[in-house]
Write a protein that holds these residues in place. Structure first.
Motif, short mmCIF file in Angstrom:
data_model
loop_
_atom_site.label_atom_id
_atom_site.label_comp_id
_atom_site.label_asym_id
_atom_site.label_seq_id
_atom_site.Cartn_x
_atom_site.Cartn_y
_atom_site.Cartn_z
N PRO A 115 0.96 -1.26 -0.24
CA PRO A 115 0.67 -0.28 0.30
C PRO A 115 0.64 1.12 0.27
CG PRO A 115 -0.33 -1.61 1.56
CD PRO A 115 0.47 -2.44 1.43
N GLY A 116 1.95 1.00 0.84
CA GLY A 116 2.36 2.67 1.13
C GLY A 116 3.41 2.48 -0.43
N ILE A 117 4.10 1.94 -1.11
CA ILE A 117 5.03 1.78 -2.84
C ILE A 117 4.02 2.25 -3.46
CG2 ILE A 117 5.42 0.44 -4.28
CD1 ILE A 117 7.21 -1.18 -1.79
N MET A 118 2.10 1.54 -2.89
CA MET A 118 1.12 2.36 -4.18
C MET A 118 0.65 3.29 -4.54
SD MET A 118 -2.13 -0.06 -5.04
CE MET A 118 -3.17 1.04 -3.68
N THR A 119 0.93 3.59 -3.08
CA THR A 119 0.59 5.75 -2.36
C THR A 119 1.53 6.14 -2.82
OG1 THR A 119 -0.89 4.88 -0.88
CG2 THR A 119 -0.15 6.71 -0.90
N ILE B 127 -4.12 -1.40 8.07
CA ILE B 127 -4.07 -0.35 7.57
C ILE B 127 -4.42 0.55 6.38
CG2 ILE B 127 -2.42 -0.56 5.06
CD1 ILE B 127 -0.20 -1.58 6.81
N ILE B 128 -6.30 0.46 6.23
CA ILE B 128 -7.01 1.10 5.75
C ILE B 128 -7.30 1.87 6.91
CG2 ILE B 128 -9.39 1.26 5.49
CD1 ILE B 128 -9.64 -1.95 4.64
N MET B 129 -6.60 2.28 7.79
CA MET B 129 -6.88 3.24 9.23
C MET B 129 -5.69 4.50 8.68
SD MET B 129 -7.51 2.37 13.20
CE MET B 129 -8.62 3.75 13.94
N VAL B 130 -4.14 3.85 8.76
CA VAL B 130 -2.88 4.67 9.05
C VAL B 130 -3.68 5.07 7.41
CG1 VAL B 130 -0.61 4.60 8.16
CG2 VAL B 130 -1.74 3.04 10.52
N LEU B 131 -3.55 4.50 6.70
CA LEU B 131 -3.84 5.39 4.97
C LEU B 131 -4.75 6.78 4.92
CD1 LEU B 131 -2.29 5.51 2.22
CD2 LEU B 131 -3.53 3.17 1.63
N ASN B 132 -6.10 6.12 5.82
CA ASN B 132 -6.82 6.88 5.98
C ASN B 132 -6.46 8.44 6.74
OD1 ASN B 132 -9.79 7.16 5.37
ND2 ASN B 132 -9.62 4.50 6.12
N LEU B 133 -5.49 8.33 7.70
CA LEU B 133 -5.17 9.44 8.95
C LEU B 133 -3.55 10.01 8.39
CD1 LEU B 133 -6.16 7.37 12.46
CD2 LEU B 133 -6.83 9.43 11.11
N CYS B 134 -3.28 9.54 7.36
CA CYS B 134 -2.14 9.91 6.57
C CYS B 134 -2.51 11.44 6.27
CB CYS B 134 -1.54 8.97 5.53
SG CYS B 134 -0.43 7.80 7.15
N ILE B 135 -4.01 10.80 5.42
CA ILE B 135 -4.28 12.36 4.37
C ILE B 135 -4.97 13.26 5.01
CG2 ILE B 135 -6.92 12.22 2.98
CD1 ILE B 135 -6.47 9.70 1.93
N GLY B 136 -5.16 12.96 6.65
CA GLY B 136 -5.68 14.17 7.47
C GLY B 136 -4.67 14.55 7.68
N PRO C 149 -5.37 16.95 -6.61
CA PRO C 149 -5.09 16.13 -7.97
C PRO C 149 -4.10 15.10 -6.66
CG PRO C 149 -3.77 17.74 -8.56
CD PRO C 149 -4.64 18.95 -7.95
N LEU C 150 -3.14 15.00 -6.02
CA LEU C 150 -2.18 14.43 -5.37
C LEU C 150 -3.65 13.51 -4.00
CD1 LEU C 150 1.02 17.19 -4.75
CD2 LEU C 150 0.83 14.99 -6.12
N VAL D 150 -7.60 7.66 -4.14
CA VAL D 150 -7.42 6.48 -4.96
C VAL D 150 -7.41 5.36 -4.44
CG1 VAL D 150 -7.62 4.75 -7.17
CG2 VAL D 150 -7.85 7.83 -6.89
N ALA D 151 -6.00 5.53 -3.74
CA ALA D 151 -5.22 4.10 -3.12
C ALA D 151 -5.71 3.92 -1.62
CB ALA D 151 -3.54 5.10 -2.63
N LEU D 152 -6.56 4.59 -1.04
CA LEU D 152 -6.82 3.86 -0.11
C LEU D 152 -8.75 3.25 -0.40
CD1 LEU D 152 -7.87 4.39 2.43
CD2 LEU D 152 -8.95 6.35 2.22
N PHE D 153 -8.72 3.94 -1.32
CA PHE D 153 -9.97 2.34 -1.72
C PHE D 153 -9.77 1.55 -2.36
CE2 PHE D 153 -12.85 6.40 -0.58
CZ PHE D 153 -13.22 5.97 0.10
#
Length: 432
Positions: free
Chosen positions: A184-188, A365-374, A404-405, A411-414
């Protein structure tokens, strides 16, 4: 009305305290105390708050955090960022938006080694920011790329926030969480690179020269000792040679030796490095202590169970419930820092998703990715403020290239949310 009074007191007091500028940790502790005063007498309420803050920090796993913070500080001051940037430059410098791509790759590598988004944003912004301006990139675009790419280090291990999630979830394997973060990290990061490349092409930013294989080899050898730390730390945890806490101590020793070898760290510089990392650790630990107190207050008032049953009553469709949880976490991330959000909302949402058959590691991972956006959004986005401060610009100006970023990150999150194997394939490969 009376049965909902504790949650009304909690939410209103927390929002009011934040709005008048009270630090997040104190806002959490005070609103938790006010919530408990609704249900129990004053003396037991005060005693419980102090007791919960203390016992919340009494965990061997949390010992890893001060060590990883110190190793991140040593790496930031130890010349590692410069070597990673030089290596990234030889790999992608000749592509459209080359310097922006360098920023993303270097931030991913820096995050994978230091595990700190703020350290990454600070290092990359101060080194690459002026260089991007010199090459004709807009200051705001450089800051936007730096802000969003810095958060990838919180998903790519070693990550302090994944250790905190392991504690909040009641024992999800740290080794499994660390491995689950890689794809997930590399994909983002790749999605951010695609968007940055399109933006740079549209704006006709200058393209760098292609590096020879000899240059790639030279910069790789220079960066190799830094990159080898990944093998030592993550390899040791995954193979069971040492725990995450022991790995964090090894990371400190390794980064200290490396700093001395590179001659970027000297004995007179060490007291300031120790002081800076102690200040960061104190902030993180105070947030953890106050968040554990709020988690207890929520449990005492049966709020997690009420929210869980409320969400499950809305729908029994897994896709819909995950969408609701994602939207709620994105909203939470706007107003709350990452560590308290993980500690407070994991006990609320984890029972819901486990009933749906979701793996706790996948949900982490879902939770951390969400909060990274925050972290990239006002009013509490710490990485946003660091990135804007280093670039010497304003949030209003950065917002347009940031949009756009943001979309790339969502998109990566979903994809991570609805394709569990993106998170679970690597841990299953190592039988974790």
């Amino acid at each position: 009305m009376m049965e909902h009074l504790p949650i009304i007191v909690l939410v209103l007091s927390f929002i009011c305290l934040l709005s008048i500028g009270t630090p997040v940790a104190w806002s959490i502790a005070i609103s938790s105390l006010l919530t408990m005063l609704v249900s129990i007498p004053a003396m037991p309420a005060f005693t419980t708050v102090s007791q919960r803050m203390a016992t919340g920090l009494d965990s061997f796993a949390l010992l890893a955090i001060p060590f990883f913070v110190l190793s991140g500080e040593l790496m930031n001051k130890g010349g590692i960022a410069h070597r990673l940037i030089a290596f990234a430059k030889t790999l992608v410098g000749s592509f459209p938006g080359g310097l922006a791509l360098i920023n993303v790759i270097a931030a991913m590598l820096m995050g994978a080694i230091a595990g700190s988004a703020m350290a990454s944003a600070s290092a990359m912004g101060s080194i690459l920011g002026p260089e991007m301006e010199k090459e004709g990139y807009s200051k705001e675009f450089g800051a936007a790329v730096n802000i969003t790419s810095a958060t990838t280090g919180l998903i790519i291990p070693p990550s302090n926030v994944l250790i905190v999630y392991s504690l909040a979830s009641g024992g999800a394997s740290i080794a499994a969480l660390f491995l689950a973060g890689y794809i997930p990290g590399i994909m983002t990061g790749l999605f951010l690179m695609i968007v940055a490349s399109f933006w740079a092409k549209k704006k006709k930013y200058k393209v760098g020269k292609r590096s020879s294989l000899k240059e790639v080899g030279k910069t790789f050898i220079d960066a190799l000792p830094s990159l080898f730390m990944l093998v030592v730390v993550i390899g040791g945890i995954v193979t069971g040679i040492f725990t995450a806490t022991e790995a964090s101590a090894i990371a400190v020793l390794y980064s200290l030796i490396l700093g001395f070898i590179y001659k970027e760290i000297t004995l007179p510089k060490l007291p300031q490095i120790l002081l800076d990392s102690s200040a960061t650790t104190a902030i993180v630990m105070l947030l953890i202590g106050s968040s554990m107190c709020m988690s207890w207050a929520l449990s005492y008032e049966n709020i997690p169970q009420d929210i869980s049953s409320g969400i499950l009553n809305l729908s029994d469709n897994k896709i819909v419930i995950l969408l609701i949880i994602n939207l709620l976490l994105l909203f939470v991330g706007i107003f709350m820092d990452m560590t308290p959000a993980v500690l407070i909302f994991t006990p609320i949402f984890l029972p819901v998703v486990t009933k749906l058959g979701l793996d706790p590691v996948h949900f982490g991972i879902i939770m951390v990715l969400n909060l990274c956006i925050g972290l990239c959004t006002p009013p509490v986005g710490s990485v946003l403020f660091v990135g804007v401060g280093v670039a010497k610009t304003t949030i209003e100006k950065v917002f347009k290239p940031l949009l756009p970023l943001f979309i790339a990150m969502i998109v990566a999150l979903f994809l991570v949310t609805y394709i569990p194997q993106l998170s679970l394939w690597l841990p299953s490969l190592f039988d974790l």
